[in-house]
Design a protein around this motif. Structure first.
Motif, PDB file in Angstrom:
ATOM      1  N   SER A  18      62.315  38.733  66.327  1.00 38.03           N
ATOM      2  CA  SER A  18      63.735  38.382  66.444  1.00 38.03           C
ATOM      3  C   SER A  18      64.546  39.103  65.383  1.00 38.03           C
ATOM      4  O   SER A  18      65.626  39.620  65.667  1.00 38.03           O
ATOM      5  CB  SER A  18      63.925  36.870  66.301  1.00 38.03           C
ATOM      6  OG  SER A  18      63.366  36.203  67.393  1.00 38.03           O
ATOM      7  N   ARG A  46      70.935  32.289  59.842  1.00 35.14           N
ATOM      8  CA  ARG A  46      70.469  30.930  60.162  1.00 35.14           C
ATOM      9  C   ARG A  46      69.708  30.910  61.486  1.00 35.14           C
ATOM     10  O   ARG A  46      68.747  30.161  61.639  1.00 35.14           O
ATOM     11  CB  ARG A  46      71.645  29.951  60.191  1.00 35.14           C
ATOM     12  CG  ARG A  46      72.191  29.677  58.810  1.00 35.14           C
ATOM     13  CD  ARG A  46      73.117  28.476  58.740  1.00 35.14           C
ATOM     14  NE  ARG A  46      74.024  28.304  59.853  1.00 35.14           N
ATOM     15  CZ  ARG A  46      75.205  28.911  60.003  1.00 35.14           C
ATOM     16  NH1 ARG A  46      75.622  29.748  59.084  1.00 35.14           N
ATOM     17  NH2 ARG A  46      75.970  28.663  61.049  1.00 35.14           N
ATOM     18  N   TYR A  47      70.120  31.743  62.439  1.00 37.13           N
ATOM     19  CA  TYR A  47      69.408  31.827  63.714  1.00 37.13           C
ATOM     20  C   TYR A  47      68.000  32.397  63.510  1.00 37.13           C
ATOM     21  O   TYR A  47      67.022  31.862  64.022  1.00 37.13           O
ATOM     22  CB  TYR A  47      70.184  32.685  64.709  1.00 37.13           C
ATOM     23  CG  TYR A  47      69.418  32.948  65.978  1.00 37.13           C
ATOM     24  CD1 TYR A  47      69.210  31.942  66.905  1.00 37.13           C
ATOM     25  CD2 TYR A  47      68.873  34.207  66.231  1.00 37.13           C
ATOM     26  CE1 TYR A  47      68.485  32.174  68.063  1.00 37.13           C
ATOM     27  CE2 TYR A  47      68.156  34.445  67.387  1.00 37.13           C
ATOM     28  CZ  TYR A  47      67.962  33.429  68.300  1.00 37.13           C
ATOM     29  OH  TYR A  47      67.241  33.667  69.428  1.00 37.13           O
ATOM     30  N   GLY A  50      65.650  30.002  62.146  1.00 39.43           N
ATOM     31  CA  GLY A  50      65.345  28.878  63.017  1.00 39.43           C
ATOM     32  C   GLY A  50      66.179  27.639  62.756  1.00 39.43           C
ATOM     33  O   GLY A  50      65.890  26.576  63.289  1.00 39.43           O
ATOM     34  N   ASP A  51      67.219  27.762  61.934  1.00 39.88           N
ATOM     35  CA  ASP A  51      68.050  26.610  61.598  1.00 39.88           C
ATOM     36  C   ASP A  51      69.025  26.231  62.705  1.00 39.88           C
ATOM     37  O   ASP A  51      69.456  25.082  62.781  1.00 39.88           O
ATOM     38  CB  ASP A  51      68.841  26.874  60.312  1.00 39.88           C
ATOM     39  CG  ASP A  51      67.935  27.018  59.104  1.00 39.88           C
ATOM     40  OD1 ASP A  51      66.799  26.498  59.144  1.00 39.88           O
ATOM     41  OD2 ASP A  51      68.360  27.643  58.127  1.00 39.88           O
ATOM     42  N   ILE A  52      69.416  27.195  63.539  1.00 42.14           N
ATOM     43  CA  ILE A  52      70.338  26.922  64.641  1.00 42.14           C
ATOM     44  C   ILE A  52      69.829  27.581  65.911  1.00 42.14           C
ATOM     45  O   ILE A  52      69.027  28.511  65.857  1.00 42.14           O
ATOM     46  CB  ILE A  52      71.783  27.386  64.325  1.00 42.14           C
ATOM     47  CG1 ILE A  52      71.855  28.893  64.060  1.00 42.14           C
ATOM     48  CG2 ILE A  52      72.376  26.600  63.179  1.00 42.14           C
ATOM     49  CD1 ILE A  52      73.269  29.406  63.832  1.00 42.14           C
ATOM     50  N   THR A  53      70.302  27.098  67.045  1.00 36.73           N
ATOM     51  CA  THR A  53      69.870  27.619  68.343  1.00 36.73           C
ATOM     52  C   THR A  53      70.753  28.786  68.781  1.00 36.73           C
ATOM     53  O   THR A  53      71.803  29.039  68.185  1.00 36.73           O
ATOM     54  CB  THR A  53      69.951  26.525  69.417  1.00 36.73           C
ATOM     55  OG1 THR A  53      71.336  26.181  69.599  1.00 36.73           O
ATOM     56  CG2 THR A  53      69.143  25.302  69.046  1.00 36.73           C
ATOM     57  N   THR A  54      70.342  29.438  69.839  1.00 36.19           N
ATOM     58  CA  THR A  54      71.125  30.532  70.402  1.00 36.19           C
ATOM     59  C   THR A  54      72.512  30.044  70.813  1.00 36.19           C
ATOM     60  O   THR A  54      73.515  30.725  70.591  1.00 36.19           O
ATOM     61  CB  THR A  54      70.401  31.133  71.627  1.00 36.19           C
ATOM     62  OG1 THR A  54      69.090  31.513  71.234  1.00 36.19           O
ATOM     63  CG2 THR A  54      71.133  32.335  72.178  1.00 36.19           C
ATOM     64  N   GLU A  55      72.563  28.861  71.402  1.00 34.69           N
ATOM     65  CA  GLU A  55      73.851  28.312  71.840  1.00 34.69           C
ATOM     66  C   GLU A  55      74.773  28.047  70.644  1.00 34.69           C
ATOM     67  O   GLU A  55      75.973  28.301  70.704  1.00 34.69           O
ATOM     68  CB  GLU A  55      73.639  27.021  72.641  1.00 34.69           C
ATOM     69  CG  GLU A  55      74.910  26.441  73.207  1.00 34.69           C
ATOM     70  CD  GLU A  55      75.675  27.387  74.137  1.00 34.69           C
ATOM     71  OE1 GLU A  55      76.908  27.291  74.162  1.00 34.69           O
ATOM     72  OE2 GLU A  55      75.049  28.212  74.822  1.00 34.69           O
ATOM     73  N   GLU A  56      74.212  27.568  69.539  1.00 32.28           N
ATOM     74  CA  GLU A  56      75.024  27.326  68.344  1.00 32.28           C
ATOM     75  C   GLU A  56      75.556  28.633  67.756  1.00 32.28           C
ATOM     76  O   GLU A  56      76.694  28.695  67.294  1.00 32.28           O
ATOM     77  CB  GLU A  56      74.215  26.546  67.304  1.00 32.28           C
ATOM     78  CG  GLU A  56      73.952  25.109  67.722  1.00 32.28           C
ATOM     79  CD  GLU A  56      72.930  24.418  66.845  1.00 32.28           C
ATOM     80  OE1 GLU A  56      73.135  23.224  66.555  1.00 32.28           O
ATOM     81  OE2 GLU A  56      71.924  25.054  66.463  1.00 32.28           O
ATOM     82  N   ARG A  58      76.204  31.315  69.497  1.00 34.91           N
ATOM     83  CA  ARG A  58      77.241  31.722  70.451  1.00 34.91           C
ATOM     84  C   ARG A  58      78.550  30.978  70.166  1.00 34.91           C
ATOM     85  O   ARG A  58      79.621  31.580  70.121  1.00 34.91           O
ATOM     86  CB  ARG A  58      76.767  31.442  71.871  1.00 34.91           C
ATOM     87  CG  ARG A  58      77.734  31.857  72.941  1.00 34.91           C
ATOM     88  CD  ARG A  58      77.151  31.525  74.337  1.00 34.91           C
ATOM     89  NE  ARG A  58      78.081  31.864  75.368  1.00 34.91           N
ATOM     90  CZ  ARG A  58      79.134  31.112  75.726  1.00 34.91           C
ATOM     91  NH1 ARG A  58      79.353  29.979  75.117  1.00 34.91           N
ATOM     92  NH2 ARG A  58      79.942  31.500  76.678  1.00 34.91           N
TER      93      ARG A  58
END
Length: 68
Positions: A18, A46-47, A50-56, A58
């Motif tokens: 990633s 943060r993505y 692994g602290d936030i998701t793909t949607e977050e 976005r």
């Protein structure tokens, strides 16, 4: 490693992959005139961790672009 804490096999490999793709996309963005934005860079970091998701990510990016 802490007791009771397990790491999914291949998790480190996925994180490295990633990170590679995020850096590759960043290089393409610079080639198209992207100027460093600390808010967006922090969201990417943060993505990757692994602290936030793909949607977050976005949602944060769309909010940032609306303010710009």
């Amino acid at each position: 490693m802490q007791p009771g804490f397990t790491v999914r096999p291949g998790a480190r490999c996925n994180a490295l992959q990633s990170a590679f793709f995020v850096k590759q996309a960043g290089a393409a963005n610079v080639g198209q005139g992207y100027v460093y934005d600390p808010v967006l860079e922090a969201a990417n970091a943060r993505y990757i961790s692994g602290d936030i998701t793909t949607e977050e990510v976005r949602e944060e990016m769309l909010a940032r672009l609306k303010r710009a």
